[in-house]
Design an enzyme around this catalytic site. Structure first.
Site, PDB file in Angstrom:
ATOM      1  N   GLN A  50       0.842  -1.191   0.000  1.00  0.00           N
ATOM      2  CA  GLN A  50       0.000   0.000   0.000  1.00  0.00           C
ATOM      3  C   GLN A  50       0.877   1.241   0.000  1.00  0.00           C
ATOM      4  O   GLN A  50       2.052   1.195   0.357  1.00  0.00           O
ATOM      5  CB  GLN A  50      -0.924   0.009   1.219  1.00  0.00           C
ATOM      6  N   CYS A  51       0.292   2.355  -0.399  1.00  0.00           N
ATOM      7  CA  CYS A  51       0.990   3.642  -0.415  1.00  0.00           C
ATOM      8  C   CYS A  51       1.577   3.952   0.969  1.00  0.00           C
ATOM      9  O   CYS A  51       0.902   3.733   1.973  1.00  0.00           O
ATOM     10  CB  CYS A  51       0.011   4.735  -0.832  1.00  0.00           C
ATOM     11  N   PRO A  52       2.851   4.393   1.072  1.00  0.00           N
ATOM     12  CA  PRO A  52       3.754   4.759  -0.031  1.00  0.00           C
ATOM     13  C   PRO A  52       4.696   3.641  -0.457  1.00  0.00           C
ATOM     14  O   PRO A  52       5.742   3.908  -1.050  1.00  0.00           O
ATOM     15  CB  PRO A  52       4.533   5.916   0.587  1.00  0.00           C
ATOM     16  N   GLY A  53       4.373   2.383  -0.130  1.00  0.00           N
ATOM     17  CA  GLY A  53       5.243   1.250  -0.428  1.00  0.00           C
ATOM     18  C   GLY A  53       5.727   1.160  -1.868  1.00  0.00           C
ATOM     19  O   GLY A  53       6.938   1.069  -2.118  1.00  0.00           O
ATOM     20  N   VAL A 262       0.397   9.621  -1.657  1.00  0.00           N
ATOM     21  CA  VAL A 262       1.290  10.649  -1.144  1.00  0.00           C
ATOM     22  C   VAL A 262       2.084  11.324  -2.256  1.00  0.00           C
ATOM     23  O   VAL A 262       2.374  12.521  -2.181  1.00  0.00           O
ATOM     24  CB  VAL A 262       2.234  10.033  -0.081  1.00  0.00           C
TER      25      VAL A 262
END
Length: 278
Positions: A50-53, A262
């Site tokens: 998931q963001c910011p992954g 992000v």
């Protein structure tokens, strides 16, 4: 957390193979690309992150290649589709290709962008992170946003966590199988007309009184401020990661909302001379 730990253990096992002599050898995380273009030298699997992954994964690996070389990344994060384009624009890299096939988003990125001139924006923009779902704080965010837009600024509102409740439709119900998602949906306010005050709410009585006073003094309601903001061209970005955590879908939000993460906010804020967190 238990699911993440299990997933990591499974991946750890998959990263090794048994050779003919039964010795165990590590398998490289990044495999050679299968594309005919030899300049694509790295494939990155960011699915499940998931963001910011996914963006962090791209940044980590693009530092390992040379200018002009390309890498390809796949992700299941819905916000990645908007995020990767914004990230490339912010960092000066080139987005060569971007595709979406069902749940999988694929992006091919070329390191460096020597043909493009650096950004020369006049930084006459305003960005606001709308984190709170309280009526009074939401009013403040939209009053500032509309005022900045009237002053000629490009305005971006980034809605995350409780701020997403401001964007919910009050007459839409989406069937959800997950019990936690159902609970979030029932307990959180549906839209601007259901928000409560951060102080002196008094079980909803304070919010009702505030709305009545605003109407008597010809103060625009939050719903009217939202409509004015959309008409004037203010950009609304809903955080995909927060939507997933809180069990919200795009169908539950008002029309005209962009879905991002992000990187989309960072891209907008890099052209702003004022950034607020409300």
């Amino acid at each position: 957390m238990g699911g993440i730990k299990l997933y990591k253990e499974i991946e750890k096992n998959n990263n090794y193979k048994v050779s003919e002599n039964k010795s165990i050898e590590p398998v490289p995380q990044t495999k050679p690309a299968v594309e005919s273009d030899n300049s694509v030298i790295m494939n990155i699997d960011a699915c499940g992150l998931q963001c910011p992954g996914p963006i962090m994964k791209v940044a980590e690996n693009i530092a390992k290649i040379k200018d002009g070389e390309m890498l390809k990344v796949t992700s299941t994060d819905k916000g990645f589709y908007a995020d990767i384009e914004a990230w490339c624009r912010t960092t000066g890299n080139s987005l060569v290709n971007l595709e979406k096939d069902k749940q999988i988003i694929s992006a091919t990125i070329k390191k460096g962008n020597k043909s493009a001139a650096p950004r020369t924006d006049n930084k006459n923009a305003q960005t606001i992170v709308v984190f709170s779902g309280d009526l009074d704080k939401a009013m403040a965010a939209f009053i500032i946003a509309n005022g900045a837009r009237a002053a000629g600024k490009e305005v971006t509102l980034f809605f995350t966590f409780w701020g997403l409740n401001i964007l919910r439709k009050d007459n839409v119900s989406v069937k959800k199988e997950n019990v936690v998602d159902k609970m979030f949906g029932m307990l959180m306010p549906k839209g601007a007309d259901k928000l409560t005050l951060s102080k002196m709410n008094m079980g909803g009585l304070g919010s009702m009184m505030m709305r009545r006073v605003m109407k008597n003094k010809n103060v625009s309601s939050l719903k009217e401020l939202i409509e004015d903001a959309q008409k004037s061209g203010i950009k609304f970005i809903a955080c995909q990661m927060s939507m997933d955590v809180m069990g919200l879908t795009k169908e539950e939000l008002i029309d005209g909302i962009e879905i991002g993460g992000v990187a989309s906010y960072i891209d907008a804020s890099s052209n702003a001379n004022s950034n607020l967190f409300i």
